[in-house]
Write a protein that holds these residues in place. Structure first.
Motif, PDB file in Angstrom:
ATOM      1  N   LEU A 119      65.338  24.663 -36.843  1.00 53.09           N
ATOM      2  CA  LEU A 119      64.001  25.210 -37.612  1.00 53.09           C
ATOM      3  C   LEU A 119      64.268  25.662 -39.143  1.00 53.09           C
ATOM      4  N   ALA A 120      65.674  25.678 -39.349  1.00 52.70           N
ATOM      5  CA  ALA A 120      66.026  26.141 -40.849  1.00 52.70           C
ATOM      6  C   ALA A 120      66.391  24.769 -41.412  1.00 52.70           C
ATOM      7  N   GLY A 121      66.207  23.666 -40.836  1.00 51.69           N
ATOM      8  CA  GLY A 121      66.374  22.497 -41.684  1.00 51.69           C
ATOM      9  C   GLY A 121      68.067  22.276 -41.925  1.00 51.69           C
ATOM     10  N   ASP A 122      68.803  22.543 -40.735  1.00 50.22           N
ATOM     11  CA  ASP A 122      70.125  21.890 -40.987  1.00 50.22           C
ATOM     12  C   ASP A 122      70.894  23.155 -41.768  1.00 50.22           C
ATOM     13  N   ARG A 123      70.511  24.245 -41.803  1.00 57.51           N
ATOM     14  CA  ARG A 123      71.283  25.035 -42.955  1.00 57.51           C
ATOM     15  C   ARG A 123      72.248  26.271 -42.187  1.00 57.51           C
ATOM     16  N   ILE A 124      72.557  25.814 -41.011  1.00 52.56           N
ATOM     17  CA  ILE A 124      73.261  26.995 -40.292  1.00 52.56           C
ATOM     18  C   ILE A 124      74.705  26.709 -40.193  1.00 52.56           C
ATOM     19  N   GLU A 125      75.791  27.655 -40.454  1.00 49.97           N
ATOM     20  CA  GLU A 125      77.091  27.682 -40.077  1.00 49.97           C
ATOM     21  C   GLU A 125      77.446  28.722 -39.067  1.00 49.97           C
ATOM     22  N   VAL A 126      78.442  28.457 -38.202  1.00 48.72           N
ATOM     23  CA  VAL A 126      78.813  29.561 -37.136  1.00 48.72           C
ATOM     24  C   VAL A 126      80.224  29.845 -37.127  1.00 48.72           C
ATOM     25  N   GLY A 127      80.538  30.970 -37.540  1.00 50.03           N
ATOM     26  CA  GLY A 127      81.963  31.293 -37.206  1.00 50.03           C
ATOM     27  C   GLY A 127      82.018  31.976 -35.921  1.00 50.03           C
ATOM     28  N   LEU A 128      83.324  31.435 -35.172  1.00 57.02           N
ATOM     29  CA  LEU A 128      83.549  31.913 -33.693  1.00 57.02           C
ATOM     30  C   LEU A 128      84.704  32.625 -33.682  1.00 57.02           C
ATOM     31  N   ALA A 129      84.398  33.735 -33.019  1.00 56.45           N
ATOM     32  CA  ALA A 129      85.498  34.494 -32.820  1.00 56.45           C
ATOM     33  C   ALA A 129      85.758  34.875 -31.262  1.00 56.45           C
ATOM     34  N   ALA A 130      86.824  35.228 -30.583  1.00 52.52           N
ATOM     35  CA  ALA A 130      87.166  35.618 -29.180  1.00 52.52           C
ATOM     36  C   ALA A 130      86.594  37.043 -29.081  1.00 52.52           C
ATOM     37  N   GLY A 131      86.932  37.819 -29.962  1.00 60.97           N
ATOM     38  CA  GLY A 131      86.339  39.144 -29.946  1.00 60.97           C
ATOM     39  C   GLY A 131      87.686  40.130 -29.474  1.00 60.97           C
ATOM     40  N   TRP A 132      87.529  41.254 -30.068  1.00 55.50           N
ATOM     41  CA  TRP A 132      88.620  42.319 -29.883  1.00 55.50           C
ATOM     42  C   TRP A 132      88.283  43.346 -29.212  1.00 55.50           C
ATOM     43  N   LEU A 133      87.107  43.705 -29.034  1.00 60.85           N
ATOM     44  CA  LEU A 133      86.607  45.109 -28.351  1.00 60.85           C
ATOM     45  C   LEU A 133      86.445  44.898 -26.867  1.00 60.85           C
ATOM     46  N   MET A 134      87.464  45.233 -26.041  1.00 59.50           N
ATOM     47  CA  MET A 134      87.327  45.118 -24.677  1.00 59.50           C
ATOM     48  C   MET A 134      86.038  45.979 -23.961  1.00 59.50           C
ATOM     49  N   GLU A 135      85.875  47.133 -24.399  1.00 56.97           N
ATOM     50  CA  GLU A 135      84.813  47.883 -23.772  1.00 56.97           C
ATOM     51  C   GLU A 135      83.429  47.216 -24.244  1.00 56.97           C
ATOM     52  N   SER A 166      68.540  14.605 -33.523  1.00 52.51           N
ATOM     53  CA  SER A 166      68.926  13.833 -34.722  1.00 52.51           C
ATOM     54  C   SER A 166      69.194  14.896 -35.827  1.00 52.51           C
ATOM     55  N   HIS A 167      69.323  15.973 -35.832  1.00 51.75           N
ATOM     56  CA  HIS A 167      69.962  16.929 -36.637  1.00 51.75           C
ATOM     57  C   HIS A 167      71.397  17.195 -36.690  1.00 51.75           C
ATOM     58  N   ALA A 168      71.994  17.167 -38.031  1.00 54.93           N
ATOM     59  CA  ALA A 168      73.334  17.557 -38.054  1.00 54.93           C
ATOM     60  C   ALA A 168      74.018  18.556 -37.296  1.00 54.93           C
ATOM     61  N   VAL A 169      75.120  18.735 -36.638  1.00 49.94           N
ATOM     62  CA  VAL A 169      75.578  19.695 -35.966  1.00 49.94           C
ATOM     63  C   VAL A 169      76.167  20.891 -36.960  1.00 49.94           C
ATOM     64  N   PRO A 170      75.648  21.902 -36.642  1.00 46.47           N
ATOM     65  CA  PRO A 170      76.289  22.930 -37.760  1.00 46.47           C
ATOM     66  C   PRO A 170      77.863  23.130 -37.771  1.00 46.47           C
ATOM     67  N   PRO A 171      78.299  23.418 -38.849  1.00 45.05           N
ATOM     68  CA  PRO A 171      79.772  23.469 -38.694  1.00 45.05           C
ATOM     69  C   PRO A 171      80.359  24.769 -37.739  1.00 45.05           C
ATOM     70  N   LEU A 172      81.148  24.524 -37.176  1.00 47.13           N
ATOM     71  CA  LEU A 172      81.834  25.680 -36.107  1.00 47.13           C
ATOM     72  C   LEU A 172      83.165  26.018 -37.000  1.00 47.13           C
ATOM     73  N   LEU A 173      83.115  27.328 -37.426  1.00 46.26           N
ATOM     74  CA  LEU A 173      84.469  27.735 -38.049  1.00 46.26           C
ATOM     75  C   LEU A 173      85.071  28.592 -37.168  1.00 46.26           C
ATOM     76  N   VAL A 174      86.391  28.331 -36.822  1.00 49.55           N
ATOM     77  CA  VAL A 174      87.245  29.518 -35.990  1.00 49.55           C
ATOM     78  C   VAL A 174      87.645  30.610 -36.674  1.00 49.55           C
ATOM     79  N   ALA A 175      87.072  31.693 -36.494  1.00 49.47           N
ATOM     80  CA  ALA A 175      87.796  33.158 -37.115  1.00 49.47           C
ATOM     81  C   ALA A 175      88.731  33.721 -36.439  1.00 49.47           C
TER      82      ALA A 175
END
Length: 281
Positions: A119-135, A166-175
Motif C-alpha cells: 500500500l505504501a508503494g514499496d517504501r518500507i524497511e524493517v529492523g528486526l530484534a529478538a527483544g530484551w524485556l522478558m516480562e 510483484s512488489h519488491a521485498v522490503p529490506p530486513l535489517l537485523v538489529a
C-alpha cells in the motif's frame, strides 16, 4: 575507518515517537507530515506493546547513555502506525527500528508488513530484534526463551509471505549491537541496524564492526554490500550533531536515524540542516 565510507550525500532519517501521553500521540501524523515536507530521507518508529513494571531485566543499552522505556507508558502498535504514516506520505521511506520478532506470530506480522509495504508503494524497511524485556513476552502470553528462534523464522516466513507478490521485498535489517546480530545479518538479512547514543557513540568500534560485517557477508557468498542503518539517539547542538553524523557516515553507515528534537510538530533546525551536509574524507 571503513572502506565503505567514501564521499557521498548524507542519508538522514528521524524517529517519530509513538509512546507517551494522549497529547503527545496526537502529534504522530502532524510530525510525519513535517518530515515529508523536509529534505530528510525517512521516518522510523520503535516497537513495544506493553511495558510492565517492575521488571528484572537490564535494559541492554543503559551503558550507552540511553534510558529504558517507562513502565506503564502507552505505546502505539508499530505496524499499525506504519500504515497510517504511509497513508499520510508519498515520498518518505518508512521503517521500524526495531520490530520485536517474538511479540507477534511471525506469519501474521510478516503478512501485515507486506500489506503496508504494498500500500505504501514499496517504501518500507524493517529492523528486526529478538527483544530484551522478558516480562513483556510473558505479559502477552509468549515464551521469551523462544525469541531467537522466532527472530530466525523471519528469514523464511517473510519471504514466504511475499513470494507471490510483484512488489519488491522490503529490506530486513537485523538489529542489535552484538556479534550475533551481525552474523545473522550476514547470513540471511539485508543489513544491520545498530544503536548508539550521541553522548557515547564509538565511531572506531562502529567502523570495525562494519568491516567485520562486510567480511562475513562476503564469506557467506552474498553479493553487493549489506545495508547499515544506525539508530543514533539523543539530542545535542547542531554543530556537534553534524560532526557525529558525518563521522558515522565516514565509518561506513548508509543512513543515520536521529531524534528530531521535536517542539510540538516542529523539527529542530539542526536536524533539518543535516541532509545538506556532505560526508567528505
Amino acid at each position: 575507518m571503513s572502506r565503505r565510507g567514501d564521499s557521498r550525500p548524507t542519508a538522514i532519517g528521524v524517529r517519530i515517537p509513538t509512546q507517551g501521553s494522549g497529547d503527545e500521540l496526537s502529534l504522530v501524523l502532524d510530525r510525519v507530515r513535517a518530515v515529508e515536507r523536509s529534505d530528510l530521507s525517512s521516518a522510523w518508529v520503535s516497537d513495544h506493546l506493553v511495558i510492565p513494571g517492575p521488571t528484572r531485566d537490564q535494559f541492554p543499552f543503559s551503558g550507552l547513555g540511553m534510558s529504558p522505556p517507562r513502565a506503564g507508558e502507552m505505546w502505539l502498535d508499530a505496524i499499525t502506525v506504519l500504515s497510517a504514516l504511509a497513508a499520510n506520505t508519498t515520498r518518505l521511506r518508512l521503517g521500524i527500528a526495531a520490530l520485536v520478532a517474538g511479540l507477534r506470530p511471525v506469519p501474521i506480522a510478516a503478512r501485515q508488513v507486506r500489506t503496508v509495504h504494498v500500500l505504501a508503494g514499496d517504501r518500507i524497511e524493517v529492523g528486526l530484534a529478538a527483544g530484551w524485556l522478558m516480562e513483556e513476552f510473558t505479559a502477552l502470553g509468549e515464551d521469551p526463551t523462544d525469541r531467537y528462534r522466532r527472530l530466525d523464522c523471519w528469514r523464511d516466513e517473510a519471504r514466504r509471505a511475499w513470494e507471490d507478490s510483484s512488489h519488491a521485498v522490503p529490506p530486513l535489517l537485523v538489529a542489535g549491537n552484538g556479534r550475533a546480530s551481525r552474523d545473522r545479518a550476514a547470513a540471511w538479512g539485508d543489513g544491520w541496524l545498530p544503536q548508539q547514543h550521541l553522548s557515547t557513540v564509538d565511531v572506531a568500534w562502529l567502523a570495525a564492526c562494519i568491516d567485520e560485517l562486510d567480511q562475513s557477508w562476503s564469506t557467506c557468498g552474498r553479493a553487493g554490500d549489506p545495508r547499515v542503518v544506525l539508530r543514533l539517539s539523543g539530542t545535542t547542538d547542531a554543530e556537534s550533531l553534524q560532526g557525529l553524523v558525518l563521522a558515522t557516515l565516514r565509518a561506513g553507515v548508509d543512513e543515520v536515524v536521529v531524534d528530531a528534537g521535536w517542539n510540538g510538530a516542529t523539527i529542530d533546525p539542526g536536524v533539518l540542516a543535516l541532509p545538506s551536509a556532505r560526508c567528505t574524507t
